[in-house]
Design a protein around this motif. Sequence first.
Motif, PDB file in Angstrom:
ATOM      1  N   GLU A 180       0.833  -1.205   0.000  1.00 61.76           N
ATOM      2  CA  GLU A 180       0.000   0.000   0.000  1.00 61.76           C
ATOM      3  C   GLU A 180       0.868   1.256   0.000  1.00 61.76           C
ATOM      4  O   GLU A 180       0.495   2.290   0.558  1.00 61.76           O
ATOM      5  CB  GLU A 180      -0.932   0.008   1.224  1.00 61.76           C
ATOM      6  CG  GLU A 180      -2.088  -0.978   1.142  1.00 61.76           C
ATOM      7  CD  GLU A 180      -1.640  -2.414   1.377  1.00 61.76           C
ATOM      8  OE1 GLU A 180      -0.692  -2.595   2.163  1.00 61.76           O
ATOM      9  OE2 GLU A 180      -2.232  -3.337   0.775  1.00 61.76           O
ATOM     10  N   ASP A 181       2.021   1.183  -0.613  1.00 63.02           N
ATOM     11  CA  ASP A 181       2.937   2.314  -0.618  1.00 63.02           C
ATOM     12  C   ASP A 181       2.298   3.519  -1.303  1.00 63.02           C
ATOM     13  O   ASP A 181       1.560   3.379  -2.289  1.00 63.02           O
ATOM     14  CB  ASP A 181       4.227   1.926  -1.354  1.00 63.02           C
ATOM     15  CG  ASP A 181       5.298   2.988  -1.231  1.00 63.02           C
ATOM     16  OD1 ASP A 181       5.820   3.156  -0.116  1.00 63.02           O
ATOM     17  OD2 ASP A 181       5.608   3.627  -2.243  1.00 63.02           O
ATOM     18  N   ASP A 182       2.577   4.725  -0.772  1.00 63.36           N
ATOM     19  CA  ASP A 182       1.952   5.921  -1.334  1.00 63.36           C
ATOM     20  C   ASP A 182       2.657   6.429  -2.589  1.00 63.36           C
ATOM     21  O   ASP A 182       2.181   7.373  -3.225  1.00 63.36           O
ATOM     22  CB  ASP A 182       1.889   7.036  -0.284  1.00 63.36           C
ATOM     23  CG  ASP A 182       3.247   7.386   0.304  1.00 63.36           C
ATOM     24  OD1 ASP A 182       4.240   6.752  -0.093  1.00 63.36           O
ATOM     25  OD2 ASP A 182       3.307   8.283   1.165  1.00 63.36           O
TER      26      ASP A 182
END
Length: 470
Positions: A180-182
Motif C-alpha cells: 500500500e505504498d503511497d
Amino acid sequence: MTQSIVVQVGQCGNQVGCRFWDLALREHAHVNKKGLYDEALGSFFRNVDSRQSCGASVGGRIHQLKARAVLVDMEEGVVNQILQGPLREVFDSKQLLTDVSGSGNNWAVGYMTYGSAYREQIVEKLRKAAEDCDCLQCFFLIHSMGGGTGSGLGTRVLGLLEDEFPEVCRIVTSVYPSEEDDVVTSPYNSVLAMKELSEHADCVLPVENQSLVDMVNRIRCYSGKAGSAVRTDGSVISGHGGLSAAEKPFDAMNNIVANLLLHMTSSARFQGSLNMDLNEIPMNLVPFPRLHYLIPSLTPLYSLADVGMPPRRLDQMFSDAFSKEQQLIDADPRRSLYLACALLLRGDVAVSDLQRNIQRLRPTLPFVWWNQDGWKAGLCAVPPVGQTRSLLALANNTCLRGTFSRLRDRFMKLYRKKAHLHHYLHVEGLEQSTFSEAVSSLGSLIAEYQQLDSTKDQVVHNVPRLGIAT
C-alpha cells in the motif's frame, strides 16, 4: 586491521545510516571507557587527531573521529539535518554529495540522469574513502527501493563499486515498499532496481516497510507492559538519533534497520571467541551467484524498546530467531527450503550453547539435501548496550520467491496499462526494453528459487564423496 565503508544513498539510506553511526558511537563509548583510538574503532572510523586519544565521548560522540562513509542524496534536506545535528562533526564534508531537485520517485532519473551527471564525483569520493583504509574489506550500501534516488542512483553506485573495487565485498541493505505504498510508481522502481541488485551485489538484506511497521507495534507493546522502566543507557532513547528535526513515525522503523547493521558489523568491531569475517557472509551463505538475498531476523525484539525486562532465555532466543514475528521481511522460511543459515550472536553465549541449539533446531528446518550442514556461526563477546545477549539470523531461503512474485505482480498491474510509463521514457538513455529486461531478470530469479524448492522432498542416499588425487 580491516576497514569497511558505509555508502548511504537517498533519504532513507541517509536516515538509516545516520542512526547506525549514532548507535555505533554509543557502543564504542560504552566499551572504550578511556576514549583511545583502537582497532575496534578503526574498523568504521578514522582518527583525524594526531594524538591517540579520541577526546570526549559524551553521549557516544567522539569528535576527533570521522565516519568511513559516503553520503549521497539528490535532495539536500536530510543531509542538511545531519550537518546541523549532534553528529555533524562525525562526517567529513568532502564525503557528501547533494543536489536540490530530487529524482521525482523515478528510477530512470536517479540511474540515468543523476548517475551520469555525478558519476565522476561519486567515484572520486569512493576512491578517497578507500584511500583512507589500510585494508578495505567491505562496502555497505544502504538505500530504499521505492523512490527515485535510492533505487536509481543507489543501484548505479552499486555498479560503480563493482567497476572500481571488484575484489571488495558489496553488502546491500535494501528497504522495500509495502503493497500500500503511497508512491504509485514504487513497483517500477523496485523491479528496475532488482535487476541491478541481482547482477552487482554480493549479498542483499531485503527489509520490508510493512514488516518494520509490525515490529514497531510489537516493540510498543513491550514498552507499554514495562511502564516507565526505560533505560537511560539503551540503544534507542531517541528514535531520531543524530538528526536535529523532531521525531517522525518512520524513525522507529529506521532504528530497527540500523540495529540490524549494528549487529551484523559487531564481529568486525569487537573481539569474540568465534569472530565472523564480513567476507564470510556471502562466501558461506550464497551457493549460487544470483541467489544472494538473505532474510534477516533479530531477537530479542524487546531490547529495541529500551525497557528494563529480564533477559530472554537462551534457548527461547534461538527459537524466536526462526519465528516470522522477528523477521524484517514477510516470508515463511519453514515452508520452503533453506540453502544456508548464519547465526550471529552477541554477549554471554558459549560455543557449546550454540552447538546444542543448532542440533535442537536442525530437524525442524528443511535444508537443501546437498547442504545439510549449511550453518555458519559468529560469537561476539560484546553485547548491545544495556543487554546481556542478542542474536541475528541470516537465512538464504527459497521462500523469497513469494515475496518477489508479489512484487512482480504489482509491477505487471501497472505495466500492462502502461501507467505512468511516459515519465520514464522521457528520460534520456532509457528504452522501453529496460522494463522488459528488468521483469525478465526478476522472473528468472523466481524460477531459480522455484527449481530449488522443487527438490525439498528429495532424499539422496549413499552419495559418493569426491575422490582426492594423491
